[in-house]
Design an enzyme around this catalytic site. Structure first.
Site, PDB file in Angstrom:
ATOM      1  N   LYS A  55      -2.430   3.795   1.417  1.00 16.88           N
ATOM      2  CA  LYS A  55      -2.503   4.357   2.762  1.00 16.88           C
ATOM      3  C   LYS A  55      -3.961   4.504   3.184  1.00 16.88           C
ATOM      4  O   LYS A  55      -4.784   5.074   2.461  1.00 16.88           O
ATOM      5  CB  LYS A  55      -1.814   5.723   2.811  1.00 16.88           C
ATOM      6  N   ASP A  96      -1.994   0.022   4.305  1.00 17.31           N
ATOM      7  CA  ASP A  96      -1.209   0.444   5.465  1.00 17.31           C
ATOM      8  C   ASP A  96      -2.011   1.484   6.237  1.00 17.31           C
ATOM      9  O   ASP A  96      -2.266   2.579   5.740  1.00 17.31           O
ATOM     10  CB  ASP A  96       0.117   1.035   4.980  1.00 17.31           C
ATOM     11  N   GLU A 118      -0.729  -3.579   6.792  1.00 14.81           N
ATOM     12  CA  GLU A 118       0.435  -3.121   7.548  1.00 14.81           C
ATOM     13  C   GLU A 118       0.007  -2.251   8.721  1.00 14.81           C
ATOM     14  O   GLU A 118      -0.838  -1.362   8.578  1.00 14.81           O
ATOM     15  CB  GLU A 118       1.355  -2.330   6.616  1.00 14.81           C
ATOM     16  N   ASP A 149       5.046  -2.527  11.301  1.00 13.52           N
ATOM     17  CA  ASP A 149       5.976  -1.482  10.867  1.00 13.52           C
ATOM     18  C   ASP A 149       6.383  -0.632  12.062  1.00 13.52           C
ATOM     19  O   ASP A 149       7.469  -0.783  12.611  1.00 13.52           O
ATOM     20  CB  ASP A 149       5.347  -0.625   9.773  1.00 13.52           C
ATOM     21  N   LYS A 204      12.986  -0.658   8.082  1.00 19.47           N
ATOM     22  CA  LYS A 204      13.405   0.594   7.455  1.00 19.47           C
ATOM     23  C   LYS A 204      14.776   0.975   8.008  1.00 19.47           C
ATOM     24  O   LYS A 204      14.996   0.950   9.220  1.00 19.47           O
ATOM     25  CB  LYS A 204      12.396   1.710   7.723  1.00 19.47           C
TER      26      LYS A 204
END
Length: 294
Positions: free
Chosen positions: A155, A179, A205, A230, A252
């Site tokens: 992250k 991400d 991402e 995403d 997701k």
């Protein structure tokens, strides 16, 4: 079919930090659908970022209870009815879809992945997420995680992104994905990703805000690393809009409404030659297992 639901509260072993904030617990919902003596299980993990809270998910589930009918095999028409009843509410719909597939699998005596025509030996590798902390702490997390996971997702979206990736790469040899959770502008993303590229990243991402589709295109055109959408990719309709702007999408269950809708998105993505990854919110093994079947 009879639907019941109850709270499923999860306490994290460690805080989970991303660019938008930190989470210590998850207030999820456990859903049961009963039919002919069998009980199918589903989980909702609502996120306010996508317009859904535990309270709104409960309210949606109460509305959906009257739309199920009596045939768990009729998943397509059931999900169509739920979409017509309420827009959005992806987590609530996901819980119902999971429970329906669970019921069908139990009735037929087969795991759900076989209903999709899939084979277990082709299961992709799972990545482990390193949440935001100091570069040193994230490097320690990565070093420990590589003993179990060969792929790590890091992250980012901090003032120290380059230092973070540099520290992690020095601490471990795992494949790295990063991400940003929509933290950068397109100009920032181009500069940061080009600086990170020498550290051998598999992809980046969601580098820019979820509504900045032209920003995604601009970033993709000016960096050597694949770009995955995403937050910008929630529904089936988003796939075509993103097809010439990114290299792949992150699906997701809680965003799209469960396995039925996810499967449609996968087929659409493949038709557009996009890579596909399956992600998650903070979920228990129930929802994670449902995604794993895909």
């Amino acid at each position: 079919m009879k639907l019941t639901m109850e709270p499923l509260n999860l306490t994290l072993a460690a805080p989970f930090r991303i660019a938008r904030g930190v989470q210590h617990t998850a207030r999820n919902l456990l859903v049961r659908i009963e039919a002919d003596g069998l009980v199918g299980l589903g989980e909702a993990a609502p996120k306010a970022y996508y317009g859904e809270t535990p309270a709104s998910a409960l309210d949606a589930l109460a509305h959906f209870a009257d739309e199920l009918g009596d045939d768990p095999f009729a998943i397509a028409p059931i999900m169509d009815r739920l979409d017509a009843t309420l827009s959005g509410n992806g987590a609530a719909k996901a819980a119902i879809a999971m429970a329906l597939y669970d019921l069908v699998g139990q009735r037929l005596g087969v795991p759900v992945f076989r209903l999709f025509g899939l084979a277990a030996e082709h299961t992709p590798e799972t990545s482990y997420t390193i949440s935001i902390d100091t570069p040193e702490a994230m490097a320690r997390q990565a070093h420990e995680a590589q003993a179990t996971y060969s792929v790590l997702k890091v992250k980012l979206g901090t003032p120290h992104d380059l230092a973070i990736v540099k520290a992690i790469r020095a601490a471990c040899a795992a494949r790295l994905r990063v991400d940003a959770n929509a933290a950068w502008t397109a100009k920032q993303a181009i500069a940061i990703i080009n600086a990170l590229a020498p550290y051998n990243l598999e992809f980046v991402e969601q580098p820019v805000a979820r509504g900045d589709l032209e920003g995604l295109r601009l970033v993709r055109e000016h960096v050597p690393v694949p770009i995955i959408a995403d937050e910008s990719c929630v529904s089936l309709e988003d796939v075509a809009r993103l097809a010439d702007r990114v290299d792949g999408i992150n699906i997701k269950l809680m965003k799209c409404g469960g396995p039925y809708h996810a499967l449609r998105m996968i087929h659409a993505a493949r038709a557009h030659h996009l890579k596909v990854m399956l992600g998650c919110m903070i979920e228990s093994s129930l929802a994670i297992t449902a995604a794993a079947h895909l």
